[in-house]
Enzyme design. Structure first.
Site, PDB file in Angstrom:
ATOM      1  N   LYS A   1       0.836  -1.210   0.000  1.00 47.54           N
ATOM      2  CA  LYS A   1       0.000   0.000   0.000  1.00 47.54           C
ATOM      3  C   LYS A   1       0.872   1.264   0.000  1.00 47.54           C
ATOM      4  O   LYS A   1       0.628   2.189  -0.754  1.00 47.54           O
ATOM      5  CB  LYS A   1      -0.913   0.036   1.243  1.00 47.54           C
TER       6      LYS A   1
ATOM      7  N   ARG B   1      -8.638   0.732  10.070  1.00 49.73           N
ATOM      8  CA  ARG B   1      -8.235  -0.643  10.375  1.00 49.73           C
ATOM      9  C   ARG B   1      -9.229  -1.344  11.296  1.00 49.73           C
ATOM     10  O   ARG B   1      -9.035  -2.509  11.605  1.00 49.73           O
ATOM     11  CB  ARG B   1      -6.866  -0.639  11.054  1.00 49.73           C
TER      12      ARG B   1
ATOM     13  N   ARG C   1      12.003  -5.770   3.729  1.00 45.03           N
ATOM     14  CA  ARG C   1      11.826  -4.310   3.822  1.00 45.03           C
ATOM     15  C   ARG C   1      12.879  -3.714   4.755  1.00 45.03           C
ATOM     16  O   ARG C   1      13.221  -4.282   5.782  1.00 45.03           O
ATOM     17  CB  ARG C   1      10.433  -4.010   4.370  1.00 45.03           C
TER      18      ARG C   1
ATOM     19  N   ARG D   1      12.548  -2.675  10.418  1.00 47.12           N
ATOM     20  CA  ARG D   1      11.621  -2.111  11.399  1.00 47.12           C
ATOM     21  C   ARG D   1      11.409  -3.114  12.524  1.00 47.12           C
ATOM     22  O   ARG D   1      11.317  -4.313  12.269  1.00 47.12           O
ATOM     23  CB  ARG D   1      10.271  -1.858  10.711  1.00 47.12           C
TER      24      ARG D   1
ATOM     25  N   ARG E   1       0.842  -9.354  13.378  1.00 44.69           N
ATOM     26  CA  ARG E   1       0.148  -8.283  12.638  1.00 44.69           C
ATOM     27  C   ARG E   1      -0.842  -8.872  11.642  1.00 44.69           C
ATOM     28  O   ARG E   1      -1.924  -8.316  11.429  1.00 44.69           O
ATOM     29  CB  ARG E   1       1.180  -7.393  11.922  1.00 44.69           C
TER      30      ARG E   1
HETATM   31  P1  AMP Z   1       1.718   0.338   8.889  1.00 43.27           P
HETATM   32  O1  AMP Z   1       2.907   1.160   8.590  1.00 43.27           O
HETATM   33  O2  AMP Z   1       0.449   0.848   8.235  1.00 43.27           O
HETATM   34  O3  AMP Z   1       1.942  -1.140   8.626  1.00 43.27           O
HETATM   35  O4  AMP Z   1       1.457   0.473  10.446  1.00 43.27           O
HETATM   36  C1  AMP Z   1       2.426   0.049  11.403  1.00 43.27           C
HETATM   37  C2  AMP Z   1       1.798  -0.048  12.762  1.00 43.27           C
HETATM   38  O5  AMP Z   1       1.263   1.236  13.153  1.00 43.27           O
HETATM   39  C3  AMP Z   1       0.610  -1.003  12.862  1.00 43.27           C
HETATM   40  O6  AMP Z   1       1.017  -2.343  13.056  1.00 43.27           O
HETATM   41  C4  AMP Z   1      -0.113  -0.432  14.080  1.00 43.27           C
HETATM   42  O7  AMP Z   1       0.541  -0.767  15.269  1.00 43.27           O
HETATM   43  C5  AMP Z   1       0.052   1.074  13.872  1.00 43.27           C
HETATM   44  N1  AMP Z   1      -1.054   1.632  13.054  1.00 43.27           N
HETATM   45  C6  AMP Z   1      -0.968   2.190  11.824  1.00 43.27           C
HETATM   46  N2  AMP Z   1      -2.173   2.570  11.387  1.00 43.27           N
HETATM   47  C7  AMP Z   1      -3.051   2.228  12.356  1.00 43.27           C
HETATM   48  C8  AMP Z   1      -4.466   2.324  12.488  1.00 43.27           C
HETATM   49  N3  AMP Z   1      -5.229   2.844  11.505  1.00 43.27           N
HETATM   50  N4  AMP Z   1      -5.031   1.861  13.632  1.00 43.27           N
HETATM   51  C9  AMP Z   1      -4.281   1.346  14.632  1.00 43.27           C
HETATM   52  N5  AMP Z   1      -2.956   1.197  14.563  1.00 43.27           N
HETATM   53  C10 AMP Z   1      -2.331   1.638  13.432  1.00 43.27           C
END
Ligand code: AMP
Length: 215
Positions: free
Chosen positions: A13, A88, A127, A160, A171
């Site tokens: 994404k 989410r 990544r 990360r 996740r």
């Molecule tokens: P991402 O970079 O989108 O994979 O997000 C990394 C982490 O940030 C996720 O595993 C969550 O811990 C947190 N996070 C990002 N977006 C959200 C969201 N919309 N709701 C809750 N946690 C989020």
């Protein structure tokens, strides 16, 4: 116009949203990037979010809803938004509908990027991110020019914390439990389109481009 790039962690994404931002002028709003920036800046929000993120859990709804609301309410905000990683949960999806309605906006489309789970795990372990500026790379598909340092700022890129294999599995489970149910929510609105997100970045971009106008 608001487009949601939907899908499990690691389906690409963020990569595709960045291309749409560069090439089609969309504003890329990633809650993950906003949270990581707060962690880098060591804000109280960042410190509290980190405890959830490192474990592969979701940050509480009110925190992320607040972050998105701030951007959507901003009068100087661009018209065209790509939402990446938000919503989410059901509560976030409902809050998004409400905040958009309050600003006379609505979701144009939801594009559901689909990649088989075994490929997702492989992709995520490849990544690397820049701990200073947040730029993201993939050692196979999109490595830094010298393989080690961030092209933008020269810092050594790292894995990360939440991209370690055991955290990725967590996740993905959280995605299945809390986020995947939104597929039926958006299917009911008639706005959801599935997109095969396996293949080269540019090929996926071409497929995606058919569903995304210029902002
Ligand atoms: P991402 O970079 O989108 O994979 O997000 C990394 C982490 O940030 C996720 O595993 C969550 O811990 C947190 N996070 C990002 N977006 C959200 C969201 N919309 N709701 C809750 N946690 C989020």
């Amino acid at each position: 116009m608001i487009i949601i790039l939907f899908g499990a962690p690691g389906v690409g994404k963020g990569t595709q949203a960045k291309l749409l931002q560069e090439r089609r002028n969309w504003f890329h709003l990633s809650t993950g990037d906003l949270l990581r920036a707060a962690i880098r800046d060591q804000t109280p929000l960042g410190k509290s979010a980190k405890t959830y993120m490192d474990k592969g859990e979701l940050v509480p709804d009110d925190v992320v809803i607040g972050l998105v609301e701030e951007k959507i309410a901003d009068k100087s905000a661009p018209e065209g938004f790509i939402l990446d990683g938000f919503p989410r949960t059901q509560a976030q999806a409902r809050a998004l509908d409400d905040m958009l309605a309050a600003h006379g906006k609505s979701i144009s489309s939801v594009i559901n990027l689909i990649v088989p789970e075994n490929m997702i795990v492989h992709r995520i372990t490849q990544r690397r991110v820049c701990p200073s500026c947040g730029a993201s790379y993939n050692l196979e598909a999109n490595p830094p020019k010298n393989g080690i340092n961030c092209d933008a700022c020269g810092t050594v890129v790292t894995l990360r914390e939440d991209d370690r294999e055991e955290t990725i599995r967590k996740r993905l489970k959280v995605y299945e439990d809390k986020t995947a149910p939104l597929i039926s929510y958006y299917t009911m609105t008639g706005k959801l389109t599935d997109l095969d997100a396996v293949g080269e970045i540019e090929d996926i971009y071409k497929r995606l481009g058919n569903h995304v106008p210029r902002a």
